[in-house]
Write an enzyme that holds these catalytic residues in place. Sequence first.
Site, mmCIF file in Angstrom:
data_model
loop_
_atom_site.group_PDB
_atom_site.id
_atom_site.type_symbol
_atom_site.label_atom_id
_atom_site.label_comp_id
_atom_site.label_asym_id
_atom_site.label_seq_id
_atom_site.Cartn_x
_atom_site.Cartn_y
_atom_site.Cartn_z
ATOM 1 N N LYS A 1 1.382 5.673 3.545
ATOM 2 C CA LYS A 1 1.468 4.530 4.811
ATOM 3 C C LYS A 1 1.070 3.183 4.275
ATOM 4 O O LYS A 1 1.377 2.132 4.558
ATOM 5 C CB LYS A 1 0.675 5.097 6.000
ATOM 6 C CG LYS A 1 0.718 3.877 7.174
ATOM 7 C CD LYS A 1 2.312 3.604 7.716
ATOM 8 C CE LYS A 1 2.177 2.864 8.971
ATOM 9 N NZ LYS A 1 1.603 1.875 9.040
ATOM 10 N N GLU B 1 6.450 -3.276 3.003
ATOM 11 C CA GLU B 1 6.964 -4.178 4.102
ATOM 12 C C GLU B 1 6.752 -5.668 3.885
ATOM 13 O O GLU B 1 7.444 -6.380 4.209
ATOM 14 C CB GLU B 1 6.235 -3.788 5.554
ATOM 15 C CG GLU B 1 6.641 -4.070 6.833
ATOM 16 C CD GLU B 1 6.101 -3.605 7.925
ATOM 17 O OE1 GLU B 1 6.429 -3.986 9.118
ATOM 18 O OE2 GLU B 1 5.132 -2.758 7.678
#
Length: 343
Positions: free
Chosen positions: A194, A201
């Site tokens: 993550k 991102e």
Amino acid sequence: MTTNTPMQLGMVGLGRMGANLVRRLMRDGHTCVVYDLDPDTVREVEREGAVAATSLKDLVGRLDRPRNVWLMLPAGVVQRTVDELADLLDTDDVVIDGGNSYYRDDIARSRRLAPQGVHYVDCGTSGGVWGLERGYCLMVGGDDAAVRRLDPLLRTIAPGRGSAEPTPGRTATTGTAPEGYLHCGPSGAGHFVKMVHNGVEYGMMAAIAEGLSIIRHADAGLRDRTVDAETAPLLDPEAYAYEIDVAEVAEVWRRGSVVGSWLVDLVADALARSPGLDGFAGRVSDSGEGRWTVLAAVDESVPAPVITAALYERYGSRGLGEFTGKVLSAMRGEFGGHAEKAG
């Protein structure tokens, strides 16, 4: 569709994601006991069917053994919450950290709880406030037995197979990745994946923002520009004589473009509401994952220039490069807007 294996979960933290996780679980037939420091938030979720708790101790007491307790909290308060839970839980109970903790902290917490026989599972959770309807992508770390036990909960939270077209080249017929959740490895592995996801991102967001800004300024040849020895001239103004509607560009990119994505969806919506993005300050925070991704890249000797540049761009958005600019200005002899000729 109601789950065939209803389970009970304790949720600590009822922010936007925590509350929506509870709602998604209850819709599928699971039972949730909830606690938050804000009693109004607890009452709101209680009205929707959750069992309210007034403290961590009360929450633990309302759960059947073996207990499953999910933390959806800011990274800075997870440790003290885990410490408090350690005195309340029993052998074979599971603590799940669904926030954005540093994966190295997960390793330490897992070791801290192991002598008590309490399992610690880290679960990177991506989906934001839209996950209630779309589902959440889950990246899970922890021991096999604990993760297997949580499978019905993870399956409900995740988007499911229908959320994306099957990958044409995929030959594997087993595994949960097509469902939207994945057991990535032992303690810390979920948050590691993550962490890198959020670093990626950063880079994607920066590229989209920079590209749309270049399009927005494609009319540079139509505007008066400073002409002096300190400003590079625009050599061919006719090449920059486009007045392009950036909001419409974002909208068309959503449809069939290779850069079409949820991120483009978000910026298209924002531009549709305010073409000049007047309600946004241009200040972008970083909650830690981008920094940790860059540190991991350094430790692994993996080049990551895009993610690193995107991280630094966020620092710049918060004015953290202001002194750097002043030093550059000083070296060029610029003071009060008037340039002295550099030697």
